[in-house]
Design an enzyme around this catalytic site. Structure first.
Site, short mmCIF file in Angstrom:
data_model
loop_
_atom_site.label_atom_id
_atom_site.label_comp_id
_atom_site.label_asym_id
_atom_site.label_seq_id
_atom_site.Cartn_x
_atom_site.Cartn_y
_atom_site.Cartn_z
N LYS A 145 -13.48 -4.22 1.84
CA LYS A 145 -12.33 -3.98 2.70
C LYS A 145 -12.61 -2.74 3.54
O LYS A 145 -13.22 -1.77 3.06
CB LYS A 145 -11.09 -3.78 1.82
CG LYS A 145 -9.77 -3.62 2.57
CD LYS A 145 -8.61 -3.52 1.58
CE LYS A 145 -7.27 -3.42 2.27
NZ LYS A 145 -6.15 -3.36 1.30
N SER A 215 -2.43 -6.23 2.34
CA SER A 215 -3.27 -5.78 3.44
C SER A 215 -4.73 -6.18 3.31
O SER A 215 -5.52 -5.99 4.23
CB SER A 215 -3.19 -4.25 3.52
OG SER A 215 -3.69 -3.66 2.33
N SER A 239 -1.10 -5.80 -2.20
CA SER A 239 -2.12 -6.07 -1.19
C SER A 239 -3.37 -6.77 -1.70
O SER A 239 -4.19 -7.22 -0.90
CB SER A 239 -2.52 -4.76 -0.49
OG SER A 239 -1.44 -4.27 0.26
#
Length: 571
Positions: A145, A215, A239
């Site tokens: 990420k 996210s 997330s």
């Protein structure tokens, strides 16, 4: 077009890609670009898999990009697959299919091939004879990420605010995975600074009009699309779990402090969890064993028990009733509020639990304190205050969130301390709920909505709780696994179930979900992705940023560190 059957897109049969690795590159076909010369390959050893990996002979996947992580690990460890061939397949598929999805923000082919060659050396018979077996994740491609620092590579949190930022060092999670021989393919998009639940710049591989969740939406999308077998994510308000539910993959939000967040761009220091994402719980558990552990730079990681020797379980025990004796609490209020199609999926999942021997009882989660978010805004503001002169560069909707968080720095200290105490009370109440009902786990819907269009959820904060009941796990620090439960008959989109438990008890949850996934492997299906070529930005390593923090931003946190507790005592 994007499915796992028959020949791979390169035209290589299963025998082709296996024999190419086992016997060297001379005359062997290769997948994609970056194929090594005959002299560049190192012959791999051939031996049976260990530690719960599937037997190479049981693997029928024909395209290496469609191999689950544990399948790929088995073939790599046994010598039946070369790290370069696996990397070739992942890069080729990414370049041919990421045009409509847009899951990658950047890829690093040059660095990745160097790492694949180094992994091949560690997996070779000569190295194994001298140094012992290579780590089980050695040679596996990985997406990080875009919050995890990698020294000398861009780190932007998918935001114009950090355009041009170069990481000053490695995040602890990446350092651990790199040391274990994993191959970094690239950074996946995040919802900007992990603020929102949409990751609106990314399309869901099942239907690109829909959000992949946030996210960690980019990480979930590249996994679901079969661009990479493993990815990292973070979870401050669902997330890891919301994207897993939306994309039909599996994530493990470990206990707070189980995985270091040193070198990870924060949202709120006392709620941020780093965790693994995979196509199955075995995949995620495999990587968790290498991500987790104490880090002197992150004091919260010293609070819990050590990672189990040999890592976490990777295979189900099986049998007709493997969940016999296990008790599951069902958060009934959340189930009753589901749309009809996903309510049906959840009820069917409860039937599966009971069919495997589990007992279900209805429970209520303790009520979150009304002031629980007081600290969230202040913690977020203490980080984003450094960008107060760049508020115009945030995405639409997030500029206001950043500005409000900076304003929250004016909150009186006593309000912050009171909220922290109320959070501790909530932790005890959660533990007491588990104890009072003698529960091994709780079952919570993975999302409230039946799929969400990208435009509908843009700009919604992870603190809002509108996308799913997820905050209970961030405020308690308890571990949760999000596992696929099928696809909605109304929208065709995936839906997941959260399986939560006691702090530091990841092993129990993994064992439970292994049985559930073994009983319903059809729930782990891949989407059919239409070809959509994309020239993904490619970046090479350069001079690291000045630091001192690995993120090359002001990320000092503060003296207070949240610690999960297993106490049930009244306060």
């Amino acid at each position: 077009m994007g499915g796992p059957g028959g020949l791979s897109r390169s035209g290589m049969s299963r025998r082709g890609f296996l024999s190419a690795a086992a016997f060297g590159a001379a005359g062997a076909a290769t997948l994609g670009t970056g194929a090594p010369s005959a002299g560049a390959r190192t012959r791999l050893r051939s031996q049976a898999p260990t530690n719960g990996l599937p037997s190479p002979d049981s693997i029928t996947v024909t395209d290496p990009a469609f191999l689950d992580a544990v399948q790929a690990a088995s073939l790599l460890q046994s010598g039946a697959l070369h790290p370069r061939e696996l990397l070739d397949a992942c890069l080729t598929r990414s370049n041919e299919f990421d045009g409509e999805i847009g899951g990658w923000i950047r890829i690093y082919p040059e660095m990745a091939y160097e790492a694949a060659d180094a992994a091949a050396q560690r997996l070779s018979q000569q190295s194994v004879s001298t140094n012992g077996p290579a780590p089980l994740v050695c040679g596996l491609p990985l997406a990080l990420k875009d919050l995890f620092a990698v020294s000398g590579l861009p780190l932007t949190a998918s935001s114009r605010v950090l355009e041009g930022n170069i990481a000053a060092g490695d995040s602890t999670v990446w350092r651990r995975l790199k040391d274990a021989g994993m191959v970094l393919l690239g950074h996946a998009h995040t919802d900007e600074f992990a603020i929102g639940v949409a990751t609106e710049q990314v399309g869901n591989p099942w239907n690109t009009e829909y959000s992949p969740g946030g996210s960690s939406g980019g990480s979930a999308a590249v996994l679901a699309a079969r661009f990479v077998p493993l990815a990292t994510g973070t979870d401050t308000g669902g997330s890891l779990r919301l994207p897993a539910s939306a994309c039909g993959i599996t994530s493990i939000k470990p206990t707070f402090g189980r995985c270091s967040v040193r070198g990870v761009i924060p949202l709120t220091w006392t709620r941020d969890h780093a965790g693994p994402m995979g196509r199955s719980v075995a995949d995620a558990a495999l990587m968790l064993g290498f991500m987790a552990g104490a880090d002197p730079e992150d004091p919260s990681t010293a609070a819990g028990p050590a990672v189990p020797d040999g890592g976490y379980p990777l295979s189900a025990k099986g049998g007709p009733t493997p969940l016999s004796g296990k008790r599951f609490g069902v958060v009934r209020s959340d189930v009753d509020a589901l749309p009809d199609a996903t309510r049906t999926l959840f009820d069917e999942y409860l039937d599966l639990v009971r069919r495997l021997g589990g007992t279900t009882v209805d429970v209520k989660l303790p009520r979150l304190p009304s002031d629980i978010t007081t600290g969230d805004s202040a913690e977020m503001g203490s980080y984003h205050n450094q960008f107060k002169d760049r508020l115009g560069l945030y995405r639409l909707g997030h500029a206001g969130s950043a500005a409000l968080s900076i304003a929250a720095l004016a909150v009186p200290a006593i309000d912050y301390m009171t909220a922290a105490r109320n959070r501790l009370i909530y932790q005890h109440e959660y533990n007491r709920m588990l104890a009072d009902h003698d529960l091994d786990a709780i079952l919570v819907p993975g999302a409230k909505a039946d799929g969400s269009k990208r435009s509908e959820v843009a700009g919604i904060s992870v603190f809002s709780g509108v996308m799913g009941n997820v905050g209970w796990a961030n405020y308690t620090g308890a571990p949760v696994i999000s596992t696929p439960a099928g696809r909605s008959a109304a929208t065709g989109m995936p839906f997941g179930v959260q399986v939560g438990g006691r702090p530091w008890d990841e092993s129990t949850l993994i064992e439970i979900v292994l049985e559930l996934q073994a009983a319903r492997p059809d729930l782990l299906e891949a989407p059919t992705v239409a070809p959509a070529p994309r020239d993904i930005p490619r970046v090479q390593v350069t001079t690291p940023g000045a630091g001192p923090d690995p993120t090359n931003t002001a990320n000092v946190g503060f003296g207070f560190h949240f610690l999960p507790t297993t106490s049930t005592a009244a306060i």
